[in-house]
Design a protein around this motif. Structure first.
Motif, PDB file in Angstrom:
ATOM      1  N   VAL A  59      -5.908 -20.173 -40.284  1.00 14.07           N
ATOM      2  CA  VAL A  59      -6.914 -19.532 -39.419  1.00 14.07           C
ATOM      3  C   VAL A  59      -7.448 -18.259 -40.069  1.00 14.07           C
ATOM      4  O   VAL A  59      -8.653 -17.977 -40.013  1.00 14.07           O
ATOM      5  CB  VAL A  59      -6.317 -19.244 -38.025  1.00 14.07           C
ATOM      6  N   VAL A  60      -6.578 -17.490 -40.715  1.00 16.12           N
ATOM      7  CA  VAL A  60      -7.016 -16.282 -41.422  1.00 16.12           C
ATOM      8  C   VAL A  60      -7.998 -16.639 -42.527  1.00 16.12           C
ATOM      9  O   VAL A  60      -9.041 -15.999 -42.690  1.00 16.12           O
ATOM     10  CB  VAL A  60      -5.806 -15.519 -41.999  1.00 16.12           C
ATOM     11  N   TRP A  61      -7.682 -17.672 -43.305  1.00 17.81           N
ATOM     12  CA  TRP A  61      -8.569 -18.108 -44.395  1.00 17.81           C
ATOM     13  C   TRP A  61      -9.936 -18.519 -43.860  1.00 17.81           C
ATOM     14  O   TRP A  61     -10.973 -18.085 -44.385  1.00 17.81           O
ATOM     15  CB  TRP A  61      -7.919 -19.269 -45.139  1.00 17.81           C
ATOM     16  N   LEU A  62      -9.954 -19.321 -42.807  1.00 19.24           N
ATOM     17  CA  LEU A  62     -11.219 -19.768 -42.225  1.00 19.24           C
ATOM     18  C   LEU A  62     -12.005 -18.594 -41.652  1.00 19.24           C
ATOM     19  O   LEU A  62     -13.243 -18.538 -41.760  1.00 19.24           O
ATOM     20  CB  LEU A  62     -10.953 -20.813 -41.142  1.00 19.24           C
ATOM     21  N   ALA A  63     -11.306 -17.639 -41.046  1.00 14.34           N
ATOM     22  CA  ALA A  63     -11.979 -16.476 -40.471  1.00 14.34           C
ATOM     23  C   ALA A  63     -12.643 -15.630 -41.552  1.00 14.34           C
ATOM     24  O   ALA A  63     -13.788 -15.169 -41.393  1.00 14.34           O
ATOM     25  CB  ALA A  63     -10.983 -15.627 -39.680  1.00 14.34           C
ATOM     26  N   LEU A  64     -11.951 -15.443 -42.665  1.00 14.32           N
ATOM     27  CA  LEU A  64     -12.529 -14.652 -43.751  1.00 14.32           C
ATOM     28  C   LEU A  64     -13.673 -15.391 -44.433  1.00 14.32           C
ATOM     29  O   LEU A  64     -14.651 -14.768 -44.869  1.00 14.32           O
ATOM     30  CB  LEU A  64     -11.440 -14.282 -44.764  1.00 14.32           C
ATOM     31  N   LEU A  65     -13.569 -16.693 -44.514  1.00  7.20           N
ATOM     32  CA  LEU A  65     -14.690 -17.474 -45.047  1.00  7.20           C
ATOM     33  C   LEU A  65     -15.914 -17.323 -44.159  1.00  7.20           C
ATOM     34  O   LEU A  65     -17.056 -17.263 -44.651  1.00  7.20           O
ATOM     35  CB  LEU A  65     -14.314 -18.951 -45.163  1.00  7.20           C
ATOM     36  N   ALA A  66     -15.698 -17.239 -42.858  1.00  8.46           N
ATOM     37  CA  ALA A  66     -16.817 -17.154 -41.911  1.00  8.46           C
ATOM     38  C   ALA A  66     -17.601 -15.861 -42.071  1.00  8.46           C
ATOM     39  O   ALA A  66     -18.812 -15.836 -41.823  1.00  8.46           O
ATOM     40  CB  ALA A  66     -16.296 -17.277 -40.480  1.00  8.46           C
ATOM     41  N   ILE A  67     -16.940 -14.768 -42.487  1.00  7.86           N
ATOM     42  CA  ILE A  67     -17.647 -13.487 -42.618  1.00  7.86           C
ATOM     43  C   ILE A  67     -17.891 -13.125 -44.082  1.00  7.86           C
ATOM     44  O   ILE A  67     -18.393 -12.024 -44.371  1.00  7.86           O
ATOM     45  CB  ILE A  67     -16.852 -12.348 -41.946  1.00  7.86           C
ATOM     46  N   ARG A  68     -17.548 -14.017 -44.987  1.00  9.01           N
ATOM     47  CA  ARG A  68     -17.609 -13.707 -46.420  1.00  9.01           C
ATOM     48  C   ARG A  68     -19.001 -13.244 -46.856  1.00  9.01           C
ATOM     49  O   ARG A  68     -19.149 -12.234 -47.550  1.00  9.01           O
ATOM     50  CB  ARG A  68     -17.164 -14.939 -47.204  1.00  9.01           C
ATOM     51  N   ASP A  69     -20.036 -13.954 -46.450  1.00  9.05           N
ATOM     52  CA  ASP A  69     -21.391 -13.588 -46.856  1.00  9.05           C
ATOM     53  C   ASP A  69     -21.833 -12.284 -46.199  1.00  9.05           C
ATOM     54  O   ASP A  69     -22.341 -11.379 -46.859  1.00  9.05           O
ATOM     55  CB  ASP A  69     -22.375 -14.710 -46.504  1.00  9.05           C
ATOM     56  N   GLY A  70     -21.656 -12.175 -44.903  1.00  6.84           N
ATOM     57  CA  GLY A  70     -22.103 -11.000 -44.175  1.00  6.84           C
ATOM     58  C   GLY A  70     -21.385  -9.732 -44.577  1.00  6.84           C
ATOM     59  O   GLY A  70     -21.948  -8.635 -44.496  1.00  6.84           O
ATOM     60  N   ALA A  71     -20.131  -9.853 -45.024  1.00  6.73           N
ATOM     61  CA  ALA A  71     -19.342  -8.684 -45.419  1.00  6.73           C
ATOM     62  C   ALA A  71     -19.431  -8.392 -46.914  1.00  6.73           C
ATOM     63  O   ALA A  71     -18.682  -7.553 -47.426  1.00  6.73           O
ATOM     64  CB  ALA A  71     -17.883  -8.879 -45.017  1.00  6.73           C
ATOM     65  N   GLU A  72     -20.324  -9.084 -47.611  1.00  6.82           N
ATOM     66  CA  GLU A  72     -20.547  -8.866 -49.044  1.00  6.82           C
ATOM     67  C   GLU A  72     -19.288  -9.132 -49.869  1.00  6.82           C
ATOM     68  O   GLU A  72     -18.981  -8.406 -50.830  1.00  6.82           O
ATOM     69  CB  GLU A  72     -21.056  -7.446 -49.298  1.00  6.82           C
ATOM     70  N   LEU A  73     -18.571 -10.180 -49.502  1.00  8.40           N
ATOM     71  CA  LEU A  73     -17.342 -10.536 -50.215  1.00  8.40           C
ATOM     72  C   LEU A  73     -17.531 -11.742 -51.129  1.00  8.40           C
ATOM     73  O   LEU A  73     -16.559 -12.393 -51.521  1.00  8.40           O
ATOM     74  CB  LEU A  73     -16.238 -10.836 -49.195  1.00  8.40           C
ATOM     75  N   ASN A  74     -18.777 -12.021 -51.504  1.00  9.59           N
ATOM     76  CA  ASN A  74     -19.089 -13.222 -52.264  1.00  9.59           C
ATOM     77  C   ASN A  74     -18.447 -13.266 -53.641  1.00  9.59           C
ATOM     78  O   ASN A  74     -18.287 -14.345 -54.221  1.00  9.59           O
ATOM     79  CB  ASN A  74     -20.608 -13.375 -52.424  1.00  9.59           C
ATOM     80  N   SER A  75     -18.097 -12.107 -54.178  1.00 14.31           N
ATOM     81  CA  SER A  75     -17.480 -12.098 -55.509  1.00 14.31           C
ATOM     82  C   SER A  75     -16.081 -12.702 -55.486  1.00 14.31           C
ATOM     83  O   SER A  75     -15.538 -13.062 -56.536  1.00 14.31           O
ATOM     84  CB  SER A  75     -17.416 -10.672 -56.058  1.00 14.31           C
ATOM     85  N   VAL A  76     -15.491 -12.799 -54.304  1.00 13.24           N
ATOM     86  CA  VAL A  76     -14.202 -13.478 -54.147  1.00 13.24           C
ATOM     87  C   VAL A  76     -14.482 -14.908 -53.707  1.00 13.24           C
ATOM     88  O   VAL A  76     -15.053 -15.137 -52.644  1.00 13.24           O
ATOM     89  CB  VAL A  76     -13.308 -12.770 -53.113  1.00 13.24           C
ATOM     90  N   THR A  77     -14.098 -15.862 -54.510  1.00 16.75           N
ATOM     91  CA  THR A  77     -14.408 -17.259 -54.209  1.00 16.75           C
ATOM     92  C   THR A  77     -13.510 -17.795 -53.091  1.00 16.75           C
ATOM     93  O   THR A  77     -12.433 -17.244 -52.835  1.00 16.75           O
ATOM     94  CB  THR A  77     -14.224 -18.136 -55.457  1.00 16.75           C
TER      95      THR A  77
END
Length: 255
Positions: free
Chosen positions: A128-146
């Motif tokens: 659930v943590v992984w899916l949650a972070l994937l959900a905000i990855r773009d909006g939180a500018e975390l795209n450099s982490v695959t």
């Protein structure tokens, strides 16, 4: 796995498991979502702190310092210890263990099935943590982490949780005492945090006795899966569980 012991453990803990999963996901998302505002603040941190958890202004550095370096590993340890405490020492001290052992199941099967339930719970939380972070990855500018690197860190989070669950199970089955579980967990937890955080100041060798080092020292958020670190955490969990199970099979249970 299909067993009354396994399914009963999961059924009894389902509400708590949902709360743990949602809570960890919300906390992770909350910290991760502040990266755009906080990414330039790492320069003001003390040098020792920045060097120890490999903190920098990148998304991986920020996540490693906050989400995966501080709050989530602490929650993972607490969940593992709580699961182990409830499944072993609590039942024995309350007198419920004799009812469980009255069923046609060996002590080893009891430990393995309940431990499998705790591992399943940890797996659900980390997924659930992984899916949650994937959900905000773009909006939180975390795209450099695959997504794979995020998954690698979440797998290590799972294994850290499992390690402390195995420690709690091992202490609980070996001694049947809540005090023993809490004491051993606190000692290992302090070693884990201190050894991984202060090794740059007190000596490089101390990091190798810390489970936290194998959890995050290989920087999965930058480097992906670190199979050697994964193997160490798996072996450590197996040793904790095996030692406790052997002791459990040989001693009188307090009923």
């Amino acid at each position: 796995m299909s067993s009354p012991l396994y399914t009963k453990f999961l059924a009894d803990s389902r509400r708590g498991l949902i709360a743990w999963a949602v809570g960890c996901a919300v906390v992770g998302m909350g910290y991760a979502s502040t990266y755009p505002e906080q990414k330039n603040n790492t320069d003001s941190m003390p040098t020792a702190f920045r060097e120890s958890p490999h903190v920098d202004a990148t998304a991986a550095g920020y996540l490693q310092a906050t989400v995966f370096g501080l709050i989530l590993p602490l929650l993972a340890m607490i969940y593992g210890i709580t699961a182990g405490l409830r499944a072993t020492a609590s039942d024995e001290e309350s007198g419920q263990m004799d009812l469980l052992l009255a069923h046609p199941a060996t002590r080893t099967k009891l430990v393995v099935q309940r431990f499998a339930g705790a591992v399943t719970g940890a797996l659900v939380i980390c997924a659930v943590v992984w899916l949650a972070l994937l959900a905000i990855r773009d909006g939180a500018e975390l795209n450099s982490v695959t997504p794979v690197e995020l998954l690698a860190q979440c797998v290590n989070l799972l294994l850290l949780c499992v390690t402390f669950a195995a420690l709690a199970f091992g202490a609980g089955t070996a001694f049947g005492s809540k005090v023993a579980v809490l004491a051993s967990s606190i000692v290992v937890g302090v070693i884990a945090y201190m050894g991984n955080s202060l090794y740059t100041q007190v000596g490089d060798g101390i990091k190798y006795v810390s489970p936290m080092y194998y959890y995050i020292g290989g920087e999965p958020l930058r480097n992906g899966f670190q199979w050697g670190d994964i193997a160490v955490l798996v072996i450590l969990s197996a040793v904790f569980l095996a030692v406790g199970t052997v002791r459990f099979n040989r001693r009188d249970v307090n009923c």
